[in-house]
Design a protein around this motif. Sequence first.
Motif, PDB file in Angstrom:
ATOM      1  N   GLY A 167       1.771  -3.508  -6.524  1.00 13.35           N
ATOM      2  CA  GLY A 167       1.473  -2.315  -5.376  1.00 13.35           C
ATOM      3  C   GLY A 167       0.293  -1.375  -5.816  1.00 13.35           C
ATOM      4  O   GLY A 167       0.396  -0.530  -6.951  1.00 13.35           O
ATOM      5  N   PHE A 168      -0.484  -0.480  -5.239  1.00 12.06           N
ATOM      6  CA  PHE A 168      -1.320   0.832  -5.149  1.00 12.06           C
ATOM      7  C   PHE A 168      -1.224   2.034  -4.122  1.00 12.06           C
ATOM      8  O   PHE A 168      -0.732   2.366  -3.405  1.00 12.06           O
ATOM      9  CB  PHE A 168      -2.224  -0.633  -5.171  1.00 12.06           C
ATOM     10  CG  PHE A 168      -2.469  -0.864  -3.890  1.00 12.06           C
ATOM     11  CD1 PHE A 168      -3.480   0.482  -3.153  1.00 12.06           C
ATOM     12  CD2 PHE A 168      -2.465  -1.747  -2.832  1.00 12.06           C
ATOM     13  CE1 PHE A 168      -4.112  -0.065  -2.211  1.00 12.06           C
ATOM     14  CE2 PHE A 168      -2.610  -1.926  -1.993  1.00 12.06           C
ATOM     15  CZ  PHE A 168      -3.265  -1.171  -1.450  1.00 12.06           C
ATOM     16  N   GLY A 169      -2.244   2.656  -5.249  1.00 12.48           N
ATOM     17  CA  GLY A 169      -2.215   4.212  -4.032  1.00 12.48           C
ATOM     18  C   GLY A 169      -3.073   4.537  -5.304  1.00 12.48           C
ATOM     19  O   GLY A 169      -3.585   4.311  -5.896  1.00 12.48           O
TER      20      GLY A 169
ATOM     21  N   ASP B 146       1.099  -1.625  -0.390  1.00  8.85           N
ATOM     22  CA  ASP B 146       0.221  -0.401   0.166  1.00  8.85           C
ATOM     23  C   ASP B 146       0.999   0.890  -0.114  1.00  8.85           C
ATOM     24  O   ASP B 146       1.668   1.544   1.352  1.00  8.85           O
ATOM     25  CB  ASP B 146      -0.982   0.384   1.106  1.00  8.85           C
ATOM     26  CG  ASP B 146      -1.695   1.162   0.913  1.00  8.85           C
ATOM     27  OD1 ASP B 146      -1.669   2.347   0.515  1.00  8.85           O
ATOM     28  OD2 ASP B 146      -2.587   0.915   2.306  1.00  8.85           O
ATOM     29  N   ARG B 147       1.481   1.750  -1.042  1.00 11.96           N
ATOM     30  CA  ARG B 147       2.149   3.088  -1.184  1.00 11.96           C
ATOM     31  C   ARG B 147       1.877   3.815   0.125  1.00 11.96           C
ATOM     32  O   ARG B 147       2.742   5.264   0.428  1.00 11.96           O
ATOM     33  CB  ARG B 147       1.544   3.375  -1.869  1.00 11.96           C
ATOM     34  CG  ARG B 147       2.689   2.460  -3.937  1.00 11.96           C
ATOM     35  CD  ARG B 147       2.489   3.199  -5.420  1.00 11.96           C
ATOM     36  NE  ARG B 147       2.520   1.785  -6.427  1.00 11.96           N
ATOM     37  CZ  ARG B 147       4.106   2.340  -6.273  1.00 11.96           C
ATOM     38  NH1 ARG B 147       4.854   3.097  -5.896  1.00 11.96           N
ATOM     39  NH2 ARG B 147       4.896   1.796  -7.533  1.00 11.96           N
ATOM     40  N   ALA B 148       0.621   4.015  -0.047  1.00  7.22           N
ATOM     41  CA  ALA B 148      -0.086   5.056   1.156  1.00  7.22           C
ATOM     42  C   ALA B 148       0.795   4.687   2.499  1.00  7.22           C
ATOM     43  O   ALA B 148       0.959   5.704   3.425  1.00  7.22           O
ATOM     44  CB  ALA B 148      -1.866   5.499   1.551  1.00  7.22           C
TER      45      ALA B 148
ATOM     46  N   VAL C  12      -8.822  12.079 -13.029  1.00  2.55           N
ATOM     47  CA  VAL C  12      -9.542  11.732 -11.823  1.00  2.55           C
ATOM     48  C   VAL C  12      -9.378  10.438 -10.776  1.00  2.55           C
ATOM     49  O   VAL C  12      -8.614   9.740 -11.133  1.00  2.55           O
ATOM     50  CB  VAL C  12     -10.508  10.503 -12.563  1.00  2.55           C
ATOM     51  CG1 VAL C  12     -11.875   9.738 -11.526  1.00  2.55           C
ATOM     52  CG2 VAL C  12     -11.489  11.219 -13.796  1.00  2.55           C
ATOM     53  N   PRO C  13      -9.767  10.822  -9.620  1.00  2.00           N
ATOM     54  CA  PRO C  13      -8.595  10.284  -8.474  1.00  2.00           C
ATOM     55  C   PRO C  13      -9.426   8.600  -8.751  1.00  2.00           C
ATOM     56  O   PRO C  13     -10.502   8.662  -8.237  1.00  2.00           O
ATOM     57  CB  PRO C  13      -9.191  11.170  -7.247  1.00  2.00           C
ATOM     58  CG  PRO C  13      -9.665  13.142  -7.465  1.00  2.00           C
ATOM     59  CD  PRO C  13     -10.103  12.181  -9.310  1.00  2.00           C
ATOM     60  N   VAL C  14      -8.431   7.773  -8.487  1.00  2.00           N
ATOM     61  CA  VAL C  14      -9.178   6.371  -8.560  1.00  2.00           C
ATOM     62  C   VAL C  14      -7.847   5.658  -8.158  1.00  2.00           C
ATOM     63  O   VAL C  14      -6.306   6.120  -7.472  1.00  2.00           O
ATOM     64  CB  VAL C  14      -9.094   6.493  -9.850  1.00  2.00           C
ATOM     65  CG1 VAL C  14      -8.318   5.914 -10.982  1.00  2.00           C
ATOM     66  CG2 VAL C  14      -9.810   4.570  -9.544  1.00  2.00           C
TER      67      VAL C  14
END
Length: 966
Positions: free
Chosen positions: A703-705, A640-642, A711-713
């Motif tokens: 990996g995701f974020g 989770d890149r966050a 568009v925010p997604v």
Amino acid sequence: MNIFATKRTAEPVRLAFHLSPVATGCAIFLAALAGSAHAQSTADNTTTTTNATSSVATAPASAEQAAAAAEPTPPGATPGVATVQVTGIRRGIEAAISIKKNSSSIVEAISAEDIGKLPDQSVAESISRLPGVSAQRSRSSGKAAEISVRGLSPSFNGTLLNGREMASTGNARSPEFDLFPAELVGSILIAKTPDASLIGQGLASTIDLRTVQPLDFGKRTVAGSYKKSRTGVKQRDGLPEGDGERYTLSYIDQFANRTIGVAVGFTSYEETGGGQSKFNSWGVGTLPYNGVDVKVPGGFGYDTEQATSSRDGAFATLQYRPNRNFKSTVDMFYSSGESGLKKTGFESGVAYNAGGKYELQHVLSQATVANGVATSGTVSNWKGVVRNHYEGAEDDLKSIGWNNEFKFDDWTTAADLTWSKATKLASRYETTAGLPGRAQDTLRYTNFDGSNVTGVKYTPGSNYADRSVARLTDVMGWSGGETSPQAGYLAQPYVEDEVKAIRLTAKKAVEWGPVIATTYGFNLTARDKARTGEEGRLIIAGNGGPYAAAAAPGSEIAQAGASGFNVVSWDPRGSLGSVYALANKVDADIYNKFWDVKERISTAYFMADLDGEMFGLSYRGNVGVQAIHTDQTGGGFVVDRARCVGNTAQTCPAQRVEEGDKYWDVLPSLNLTFDLKNDQLLRFGLGKAVSRANLDDLRAGQGFGIATQGVPVLTGGGGNPQLKPFRAKALDLSYEKYFGNKAYVSAATFYKKLDTYIFRSPRAYDYAPFITPTTPLPLSGPFAGSTVGLFTQPRNGEGGNIYGFELAANLPFSMVSEYLDGFGLMVNHSDTRSSIELPKLGFANVSGDAVRIPLPGLSRKVSNLRLYYEKAGFQVAAAARKRSSFLGQVSDFQDNQQLTFIKGDTIVDLQASYEIQSGWLKGVSVYAQAQNWNNAPFLEFTTDENNPSNRVDYGRTYHFGASYKF
């Protein structure tokens, strides 16, 4: 009127393929063939029919063996002894023609001209001269490296050693051809159509490399050679030339009344390539001057690169044949090498700041301005960076096979065991030198006209060849500056691959209409491959703080490409501990490089050998089916890149995941060869084939974020453990006219209907299983608060086709006139087209405006020409290979494979030799060869092939050597 000589029922060989059009076609053909009558007795058929690819390891392995093909046997087994009187170039040609002519499938072949002597310096170069085959040159060395067959990328080929699958050191399944010294290979066979007994086949072709088998030789044979090379000759920019040495030794013998055979071979070489000049432009930018923005160069990078390579290779074969009913063969192959690319260069921004923390805003002064262009000027608050990088790898391949064959009554049984292991440890050192900390310099430039970025002359204010000026340090503060100094970078990825296999076969001679033999087999292959490693920031040893600096070891200096000035030069290998310390780094991108894949592939097959008559024409061939069960598992990490707020395991937590899939493939195949009389053959092939995905595509993990643009997604990417293979139906037709074993002409056409192919694209994906309370979700737009986002990964697409034709001729001029005896010609041309285009959005590294891109590896046109003269011990040959532009694959600075458009080229090679024919020096030969005689560059482009974005010049390579055989 009945077209068949007799009627027979098809019941004994009825196969349940009704779900597949290809299987139905095979069944229809088989039913028709079952009604035909034999032209000869079963005994005659057994002795005159050959099937070189029904067990791909069994065709003759050298010119010594290729006068006649024998009844096929399982991997590791070999045919009987044959005697060939011709020598040299024609010896290899006639052996290869014999293999091709006697095959029941559509194949191409190369045979060594003599022990340890393929017609080229490398296996890849020899293969690339065959019809429908092309080679991509290595960007670093200029040597033929990856092989494409019929316009398909290298990953569509299956590569075997003596009929067995091998481990590999790259992301692809098959090993790189650089691992196989040409001196250790006796022959090469490329099967373009599949048959049921061919394990490890590819959708484009199956390439089988074969070492010699000692009991196929009539006497003891010893051969050795020495070669001296000169590389980078006639190079541009006056860069240094390189050199190399190569040693080989082969020994073949038979003992105990020819019941025991031994063959061993060794080769060792070292080579340093010539210097290569590289230039990287940062384009055009602007800087303020007297209150107005004027055009200035964006920035530049000059490099001098020099490749090195070394390899030790060996093979050994032990055969035991106490009688005609039992034979045991053990094959061992070993290859260990080291390759490297040393880069010495200088880079800097002019309009653009290099992006670090320590360089101030550039100021332009003393400029000459014309039409808004600062044609010359001085830039202050400027910093330059000396780069001394090294990219290298140490690899190791071991392969052992043990085959036991036993005959009783009408049965031939065999058990074959395989173990293969490959390892590769790569090292990527990136080191920087310049003014430490916030110290600034000036840069003077001239000769700029607003667009000629390659013609600008730069003069730094300081002497960067002085080790007291250009210090090893964190020049720009790239990794964050004072809190996270980075004086360099080190990545050491490690790949380990292990393949184990067991194969059991049983073949029985029968009399079922046109069926003369039936083969039953089972193969189990277990493969485990993983990629691990470590990487991180290099900091100056001794805890000297963020501005710490050290002098580069040694006193060497070198020109930075075509810059015109020298810089500090040194080799960073071995500097860890003495000059640098490693600050290990772990982040989302690095986690994505760590993966492991496990495969368990079970293959059961049945094949019938055919021999009969239809439409008044005799034929031979085979029909059969493979049933393949695949159990695959991919492992990796989810990040989770966050939550990844640092570059350590504690500040970038990751979750280990493992996923997999199981599935079946049923692959029917039919190969027929019709005798049109007068040494004319018409071949027909019909079947289904698969090519499995590259192993890194099967990895788990992601990996995701939240996307920061548009568009925010939630967005992410990774592998696909559920990925299925490329699957295709194939139809092949080939006409061949032979003139004994001395010459042939052929014309072939092929069509492949792809049912599935692999491409990369985003799809909707729910990240809910990996969301934590601290994971931010989109706050606005259509995906506000949603755990559903986009996930880019390899996927299976549907539809599309590949088709083309191939023309080939192999002719000695003595067929025209006895006065031309000794002269000959080998020429071929292929034209391949495809309706398949892939979505460009799945390949972020492909430049240009196009929305879709062609299949990687596809050159529409490929041509080869070889002219030779051989007589009285003299040999002279000139060869050229040409391919049109294509989408190729190269390795980037982060060890990832990237796609790039490569302009087509023509490579010209020359060779000459003389072998002493009599006297006490009989068997001694001397030779000279020149590769890339026309100094063809390696050119990359984005949209226009006439406007290359990257150019590499390699110069010519000369080889001089001597060999002795007795």
